[in-house]
Design a protein around this motif. Sequence first.
Motif, mmCIF file in Angstrom:
data_model
loop_
_atom_site.group_PDB
_atom_site.id
_atom_site.type_symbol
_atom_site.label_atom_id
_atom_site.label_comp_id
_atom_site.label_asym_id
_atom_site.label_seq_id
_atom_site.Cartn_x
_atom_site.Cartn_y
_atom_site.Cartn_z
ATOM 1 N N ALA A 115 0.834 -1.204 0.000
ATOM 2 C CA ALA A 115 0.000 0.000 0.000
ATOM 3 C C ALA A 115 0.869 1.255 0.000
ATOM 4 N N ARG A 116 1.931 1.250 0.775
ATOM 5 C CA ARG A 116 2.837 2.404 0.800
ATOM 6 C C ARG A 116 3.520 2.589 -0.547
ATOM 7 N N ALA A 117 3.939 1.498 -1.157
ATOM 8 C CA ALA A 117 4.591 1.573 -2.465
ATOM 9 C C ALA A 117 3.626 2.100 -3.527
ATOM 10 N N GLU A 118 2.375 1.628 -3.485
ATOM 11 C CA GLU A 118 1.374 2.115 -4.443
ATOM 12 C C GLU A 118 1.094 3.602 -4.233
ATOM 13 N N ASP A 119 1.013 4.032 -2.976
ATOM 14 C CA ASP A 119 0.816 5.456 -2.678
ATOM 15 C C ASP A 119 1.981 6.277 -3.212
ATOM 16 N N PHE A 120 3.192 5.787 -3.024
ATOM 17 C CA PHE A 120 4.375 6.488 -3.501
ATOM 18 C C PHE A 120 4.359 6.594 -5.020
ATOM 19 N N ALA A 121 4.058 5.497 -5.705
ATOM 20 C CA ALA A 121 4.004 5.518 -7.167
ATOM 21 C C ALA A 121 2.938 6.496 -7.647
ATOM 22 N N GLU A 122 1.799 6.520 -6.987
ATOM 23 C CA GLU A 122 0.729 7.459 -7.361
ATOM 24 C C GLU A 122 1.167 8.897 -7.132
#
Length: 136
Positions: A115-122
């Motif tokens: 979830a943190r990685a997806e937030d960062f990519a977004e």
Amino acid sequence: MDGKHMQIGEVAMRTELSLRTIRHYEEAGLVAPSARSQGGFRLYSEIDVARLMVIRRMKPLGFTLDQMRDLLDATDRLDNEPGLDADEREALLERVREYEQAAAEQVDKLRVQLARAEDFAETLRTRLHQTAPARS
């Protein structure tokens, strides 16, 4: 070959593990070829492939080779020793339960990381969209 055994190359394709990794797991005592061909090639059964899949699933969850060996020993004994007394059986089941709990905890941690990685990519996509010049 009788169709019941497969050579290491086929096992590698089916498990998505390298030949080197399979040999490493063999050297570590986690899996052993069920047979050898007349030419000395390692031959593996479906049970061997299933063991390798357990190992493959444990690895990204951070389990050590010793932990993998311990879990495989417990499941082997549960599957292959029908004469276990109730206390032995319960102790083995408890070991398996502990690994299930540890796996569930690792899955939860990985979900948070994802979830943190997806937030960062977004965040990066948004930034690029806001600051990139319009393309014609």
